[in-house]
Design a protein around this motif. Structure first.
Motif, mmCIF file in Angstrom:
data_model
loop_
_atom_site.group_PDB
_atom_site.id
_atom_site.type_symbol
_atom_site.label_atom_id
_atom_site.label_comp_id
_atom_site.label_asym_id
_atom_site.label_seq_id
_atom_site.Cartn_x
_atom_site.Cartn_y
_atom_site.Cartn_z
ATOM 1 N N UNK A 1 34.318 10.665 28.016
ATOM 2 C CA UNK A 1 34.927 11.488 26.983
ATOM 3 C C UNK A 1 34.427 11.065 25.610
ATOM 4 N N UNK A 2 34.094 12.030 24.784
ATOM 5 C CA UNK A 2 33.617 11.740 23.431
ATOM 6 C C UNK A 2 34.768 11.409 22.486
ATOM 7 N N UNK A 3 36.010 11.634 22.934
ATOM 8 C CA UNK A 3 37.169 11.349 22.089
ATOM 9 C C UNK A 3 37.613 9.897 22.190
ATOM 10 N N UNK A 4 37.059 9.169 23.166
ATOM 11 C CA UNK A 4 37.463 7.787 23.376
ATOM 12 C C UNK A 4 38.614 7.635 24.357
ATOM 13 N N UNK A 5 39.163 8.771 24.832
ATOM 14 C CA UNK A 5 40.235 8.670 25.830
ATOM 15 C C UNK A 5 39.665 8.227 27.163
ATOM 16 N N UNK A 6 40.545 7.827 28.057
ATOM 17 C CA UNK A 6 40.140 7.433 29.404
ATOM 18 C C UNK A 6 39.899 8.700 30.209
ATOM 19 N N UNK A 7 38.697 9.266 30.047
ATOM 20 C CA UNK A 7 38.335 10.499 30.744
ATOM 21 C C UNK A 7 36.826 10.554 30.899
ATOM 22 N N UNK A 8 36.383 11.249 31.944
ATOM 23 C CA UNK A 8 34.955 11.484 32.117
ATOM 24 C C UNK A 8 34.746 12.896 32.631
ATOM 25 N N UNK A 9 33.513 13.368 32.469
ATOM 26 C CA UNK A 9 33.135 14.714 32.862
ATOM 27 C C UNK A 9 31.916 14.645 33.771
ATOM 28 N N UNK A 10 31.931 15.450 34.825
ATOM 29 C CA UNK A 10 30.766 15.597 35.682
ATOM 30 C C UNK A 10 30.629 17.077 36.007
ATOM 31 N N UNK A 11 29.618 17.396 36.772
ATOM 32 C CA UNK A 11 29.413 18.770 37.211
ATOM 33 C C UNK A 11 29.335 18.801 38.731
ATOM 34 N N UNK A 12 29.865 19.878 39.298
ATOM 35 C CA UNK A 12 29.756 20.056 40.743
ATOM 36 C C UNK A 12 28.338 20.529 41.060
ATOM 37 N N UNK A 13 27.995 20.710 42.338
ATOM 38 C CA UNK A 13 26.623 21.105 42.682
ATOM 39 C C UNK A 13 26.162 22.419 42.053
ATOM 40 N N UNK A 14 27.096 23.275 41.621
ATOM 41 C CA UNK A 14 26.731 24.537 40.978
ATOM 42 C C UNK A 14 26.773 24.466 39.459
ATOM 43 N N UNK A 15 27.027 23.278 38.915
ATOM 44 C CA UNK A 15 27.029 23.114 37.470
ATOM 45 C C UNK A 15 28.372 23.335 36.805
ATOM 46 N N UNK A 16 29.441 23.574 37.593
ATOM 47 C CA UNK A 16 30.775 23.727 37.021
ATOM 48 C C UNK A 16 31.246 22.383 36.478
ATOM 49 N N UNK A 17 31.744 22.369 35.250
ATOM 50 C CA UNK A 17 32.188 21.127 34.614
ATOM 51 C C UNK A 17 33.584 20.751 35.074
ATOM 52 N N UNK A 18 33.748 19.481 35.405
ATOM 53 C CA UNK A 18 35.036 18.919 35.844
ATOM 54 C C UNK A 18 35.376 17.720 34.975
ATOM 55 N N UNK A 19 36.630 17.643 34.579
ATOM 56 C CA UNK A 19 37.114 16.502 33.809
ATOM 57 C C UNK A 19 38.076 15.705 34.679
ATOM 58 N N UNK A 20 37.990 14.394 34.597
ATOM 59 C CA UNK A 20 38.912 13.492 35.264
ATOM 60 C C UNK A 20 39.541 12.638 34.164
ATOM 61 N N UNK A 21 40.838 12.798 33.957
ATOM 62 C CA UNK A 21 41.522 12.151 32.848
ATOM 63 C C UNK A 21 42.654 11.284 33.370
ATOM 64 N N UNK A 22 42.722 10.042 32.869
ATOM 65 C CA UNK A 22 43.794 9.136 33.283
ATOM 66 C C UNK A 22 45.109 9.613 32.679
ATOM 67 N N UNK A 23 46.046 9.959 33.541
ATOM 68 C CA UNK A 23 47.334 10.460 33.112
ATOM 69 C C UNK A 23 48.401 9.799 33.963
ATOM 70 N N UNK A 24 49.396 9.259 33.327
ATOM 71 C CA UNK A 24 50.535 8.680 34.065
ATOM 72 C C UNK A 24 51.464 9.828 34.464
ATOM 73 N N UNK A 25 51.633 9.993 35.769
ATOM 74 C CA UNK A 25 52.480 11.065 36.291
ATOM 75 C C UNK A 25 53.704 10.427 36.941
ATOM 76 N N UNK A 26 54.856 11.043 36.775
ATOM 77 C CA UNK A 26 56.072 10.534 37.418
ATOM 78 C C UNK A 26 56.227 11.110 38.801
#
Length: 126
Positions: free
Chosen positions: A101-126
């Motif tokens: 992530x360019x914001x400095x948060x605990x997150x990253x971005x990748x692309x699936x085999x077709x180029x669709x962008x996916x974000x994975x963000x650390x979030x505390x869930x109850x």
């Protein structure tokens, strides 16, 4: 004014179901849902919490478009995870490119085999 109560699902266009299932089920660990009726085109549904992800094998109107290098600057789907470093390790082992992530948060971005962008963000869930 429209009052939106909840987001229900996100549809993603893919070109090869076998390859996409290997990515979404094999690498990301999603389980196909049997709660949706079959459609007139190939695809798959995944339940993720109260929402769903819908993979659709349909003609891609964006085929050939130039995609930004960083998925956070493209249309994308964001997934909540416990630990971004665990995602990073899995993607590294699979040889999947990503950007932090360019914001400095605990997150990253990748692309699936077709180029669709996916974000994975650390979030505390109850």
């Amino acid at each position: 004014m429209i009052k939106i109560k909840q987001m229900l699902h996100t549809g993603i266009i893919v070109s090869d179901m076998e390859r996409s299932r290997a990515f979404y089920e094999g690498l990301l660990g999603l389980k196909p849902s049997d709660k949706r009726p079959p459609l007139s085109f190939d695809g798959a549904w995944y339940d993720i919490g109260i929402n769903q992800l819908h993979l659709m094998v349909v003609p891609n109107p964006y085929a050939g478009a130039e995609l930004p290098a960083h998925g956070g600057r493209d249309y994308h789907v964001a997934f909540a995870v416990d630990d971004v470093m665990e995602v990073k390790q899995v993607l590294d082992q699979a040889g999947v490119a990503y950007t932090m992530s360019m914001s400095g948060r605990a997150a990253l971005f990748c692309r699936d085999p077709d180029g669709n962008a996916l974000e994975f963000s650390a979030v505390k869930m109850d």
